[in-house]
Write a protein that holds these residues in place. Sequence first.
Motif, PDB file in Angstrom:
ATOM      1  N   GLY B 110      85.718  70.324  77.026  1.00 40.33           N
ATOM      2  CA  GLY B 110      85.736  69.587  75.752  1.00 40.33           C
ATOM      3  C   GLY B 110      85.200  70.468  74.659  1.00 40.33           C
ATOM      4  N   ILE B 111      84.892  69.845  73.543  1.00 41.88           N
ATOM      5  CA  ILE B 111      84.490  70.590  72.359  1.00 41.88           C
ATOM      6  C   ILE B 111      83.448  69.729  71.639  1.00 41.88           C
ATOM      7  N   ILE B 112      82.490  70.392  70.972  1.00 44.54           N
ATOM      8  CA  ILE B 112      81.451  69.613  70.288  1.00 44.54           C
ATOM      9  C   ILE B 112      82.086  68.821  69.150  1.00 44.54           C
ATOM     10  N   SER B 113      81.947  67.492  69.198  1.00 41.75           N
ATOM     11  CA  SER B 113      82.578  66.649  68.195  1.00 41.75           C
ATOM     12  C   SER B 113      81.730  65.409  67.966  1.00 41.75           C
ATOM     13  N   PRO B 114      80.827  65.462  66.981  1.00 41.82           N
ATOM     14  CA  PRO B 114      79.944  64.313  66.742  1.00 41.82           C
ATOM     15  C   PRO B 114      80.719  63.016  66.488  1.00 41.82           C
ATOM     16  N   THR B 148      89.680  74.971  64.605  1.00 44.24           N
ATOM     17  CA  THR B 148      89.446  73.718  63.879  1.00 44.24           C
ATOM     18  C   THR B 148      87.963  73.634  63.550  1.00 44.24           C
ATOM     19  N   LEU B 149      87.603  72.614  62.783  1.00 47.02           N
ATOM     20  CA  LEU B 149      86.197  72.416  62.447  1.00 47.02           C
ATOM     21  C   LEU B 149      85.361  72.325  63.722  1.00 47.02           C
ATOM     22  N   GLU B 150      85.855  71.525  64.696  1.00 44.94           N
ATOM     23  CA  GLU B 150      85.107  71.340  65.939  1.00 44.94           C
ATOM     24  C   GLU B 150      85.047  72.623  66.767  1.00 44.94           C
ATOM     25  N   GLY B 151      86.172  73.349  66.781  1.00 48.18           N
ATOM     26  CA  GLY B 151      86.205  74.617  67.520  1.00 48.18           C
ATOM     27  C   GLY B 151      85.215  75.599  66.923  1.00 48.18           C
ATOM     28  N   ASP B 152      85.180  75.678  65.585  1.00 41.83           N
ATOM     29  CA  ASP B 152      84.257  76.594  64.915  1.00 41.83           C
ATOM     30  C   ASP B 152      82.811  76.180  65.161  1.00 41.83           C
ATOM     31  N   THR B 153      82.539  74.870  65.103  1.00 43.42           N
ATOM     32  CA  THR B 153      81.184  74.371  65.371  1.00 43.42           C
ATOM     33  C   THR B 153      80.735  74.790  66.767  1.00 43.42           C
ATOM     34  N   LEU B 162      73.955  82.418  72.883  1.00 39.57           N
ATOM     35  CA  LEU B 162      74.254  83.622  73.674  1.00 39.57           C
ATOM     36  C   LEU B 162      73.722  84.911  73.062  1.00 39.57           C
ATOM     37  N   ARG B 163      73.397  84.890  71.760  1.00 40.55           N
ATOM     38  CA  ARG B 163      73.176  86.166  71.070  1.00 40.55           C
ATOM     39  C   ARG B 163      71.966  86.949  71.581  1.00 40.55           C
ATOM     40  N   ASP B 164      71.024  86.267  72.251  1.00 46.41           N
ATOM     41  CA  ASP B 164      69.865  87.003  72.768  1.00 46.41           C
ATOM     42  C   ASP B 164      70.114  87.615  74.144  1.00 46.41           C
ATOM     43  N   LEU B 165      71.224  87.266  74.747  1.00 39.98           N
ATOM     44  CA  LEU B 165      71.550  87.836  76.061  1.00 39.98           C
ATOM     45  C   LEU B 165      72.278  89.167  75.859  1.00 39.98           C
ATOM     46  N   PRO B 166      72.182  90.086  76.806  1.00 37.09           N
ATOM     47  CA  PRO B 166      72.788  91.417  76.630  1.00 37.09           C
ATOM     48  C   PRO B 166      74.302  91.410  76.864  1.00 37.09           C
ATOM     49  N   VAL B 167      75.027  90.566  76.104  1.00 35.47           N
ATOM     50  CA  VAL B 167      76.493  90.540  76.215  1.00 35.47           C
ATOM     51  C   VAL B 167      77.103  90.650  74.820  1.00 35.47           C
ATOM     52  N   LYS B 168      78.291  91.228  74.779  1.00 35.98           N
ATOM     53  CA  LYS B 168      79.051  91.290  73.534  1.00 35.98           C
ATOM     54  C   LYS B 168      79.738  89.930  73.376  1.00 35.98           C
ATOM     55  N   ILE B 169      79.685  89.359  72.179  1.00 34.79           N
ATOM     56  CA  ILE B 169      80.364  88.083  71.958  1.00 34.79           C
ATOM     57  C   ILE B 169      81.554  88.349  71.044  1.00 34.79           C
ATOM     58  N   THR B 170      82.754  88.039  71.509  1.00 36.50           N
ATOM     59  CA  THR B 170      83.948  88.258  70.684  1.00 36.50           C
ATOM     60  C   THR B 170      84.696  86.932  70.532  1.00 36.50           C
ATOM     61  N   SER B 171      85.665  86.943  69.629  1.00 35.82           N
ATOM     62  CA  SER B 171      86.495  85.758  69.433  1.00 35.82           C
ATOM     63  C   SER B 171      87.951  86.215  69.420  1.00 35.82           C
ATOM     64  N   ILE B 172      88.855  85.363  69.880  1.00 36.38           N
ATOM     65  CA  ILE B 172      90.268  85.742  69.812  1.00 36.38           C
ATOM     66  C   ILE B 172      90.651  85.946  68.352  1.00 36.38           C
ATOM     67  N   ALA B 173      91.634  86.841  68.106  1.00 34.84           N
ATOM     68  CA  ALA B 173      92.040  87.173  66.742  1.00 34.84           C
ATOM     69  C   ALA B 173      92.716  85.988  66.075  1.00 34.84           C
ATOM     70  N   ARG B 174      92.356  85.773  64.805  1.00 35.38           N
ATOM     71  CA  ARG B 174      93.040  84.775  63.976  1.00 35.38           C
ATOM     72  C   ARG B 174      93.938  85.539  63.019  1.00 35.38           C
ATOM     73  N   GLY B 175      95.063  85.036  62.692  1.00 33.26           N
ATOM     74  CA  GLY B 175      95.926  85.729  61.738  1.00 33.26           C
ATOM     75  C   GLY B 175      97.268  85.058  61.641  1.00 33.26           C
ATOM     76  N   ILE B 188      94.140  79.636  54.040  1.00 34.87           N
ATOM     77  CA  ILE B 188      92.937  80.071  54.778  1.00 34.87           C
ATOM     78  C   ILE B 188      93.315  81.127  55.814  1.00 34.87           C
ATOM     79  N   THR B 189      94.389  80.861  56.558  1.00 26.43           N
ATOM     80  CA  THR B 189      94.837  81.840  57.556  1.00 26.43           C
ATOM     81  C   THR B 189      95.197  83.155  56.869  1.00 26.43           C
ATOM     82  N   LEU B 190      95.952  83.063  55.779  1.00 24.63           N
ATOM     83  CA  LEU B 190      96.395  84.269  55.076  1.00 24.63           C
ATOM     84  C   LEU B 190      95.193  85.025  54.516  1.00 24.63           C
TER      85      LEU B 190
END
Lengths: 201, 201
Positions: B110-114, B148-153, B162-175, B188-190
């Motif tokens: 799922g995804i965080i969605s208040p 989406t808003l929820e995906g970004d949240t 995760l940022r304090d753990l010794p791993v690289k955090i990446t995201s799939i390319a948007r475009g 926004i995409t452009l």
Amino acid sequence: MEYPSRLIEDAVNEIAKLPGIGKKTALRLVLHLVKEKEEKTRSLTESLNRLRSNIRFCKTCHTISDEEECTICRNNRRDRSMVCVVEESIDVMAIENTSQYTGVYHVLGGIISPIHGVGPGDLSIDSLMSRVSANQDIKEVILALSPTLEGDTTAFYLHRKLRDLPVKITSIARGIPMGGDLEFADEITLGRSITARVLFG
Amino acid sequence: MEYPSRLIEDAVNEIAKLPGIGKKTALRLVLHLVKEKEEKTRSLTESLNRLRSNIRFCKTCHTISDEEECTICRNNRRDRSMVCVVEESIDVMAIENTSQYTGVYHVLGGIISPIHGVGPGDLSIDSLMSRVSANQDIKEVILALSPTLEGDTTAFYLHRKLRDLPVKITSIARGIPMGGDLEFADEITLGRSITARVLFG
């Protein structure tokens, strides 16, 4: 698409056998069921099994029914002088939904279609003939078949079989649908609607 | 619509509970099953019951699976240094279908969605944290969530954890999607595709 699970794959393949449902839709439905509680799937499959095991066809008109005779044939307020001949049970439901018809029905169970190997013998035409012959109350047989080549073929066949019996044979009106714009009507419908014009008012 | 049979009505109501299926489609499917042999319905309902009773979720990555551990996690040729975080099992299937990814996955469920009452505690985020902390082989966590808003949240929440753990955090390319026309892309995409431009060739 490759599936991570054999169970998913089997279920997707089964659902995708249903008409108008592709593999993508099937996968969406399957993943929905997996996410929901198990009782939801049970309740769905039980209702389908119950339907398929217990469904019957009315002994008089061959509509889908829970009993030996359908609710329409059992209803004493229906006008038994009119029999409306349709292709499938869904057509009965569609006509019932209009609340414009008070007679009874006869479901052929298909339509004459040599391409699909369906001949007159595969349909409940003999049963219609004996029903109309045996029942003096029937004064009119209304042909309510689809306006297609096969529908017309079936209508002509029925007309030839029925014309020597003392019943009026009618057909549902063809024409421009309500709200239909003249300029978008196909030429055959428009042409027929002119030759079959009716008195105004 | 009124149904001539209670059995039909029940089955239609059950099928119409599925997402994206209305009563008209449900009726079409039900009448199809009634026309077909009883074995067809049995085979459909059995596959759904079998699926719902036996389906499991991989103990490592939480993807849908037939076994305790899924085929991807069991596959020794997969690159265990990369973990791709997705919302649902269907996203795993979609990425697998591209044949472009050789790592392993983590399904959040799922995804965080208040608005829908889904908080971080409802997702397999703790399991991701302990998996990444405990496993020194994991060098990169790829966030592959919906734009989406929820995906970004959810992505921001995971990044903070995760940022304090010794791993690289990446995201799939948007475009701009392949074959997508510039003039039809939303602003926004452009805009993002210009600020996140990459070296040509």
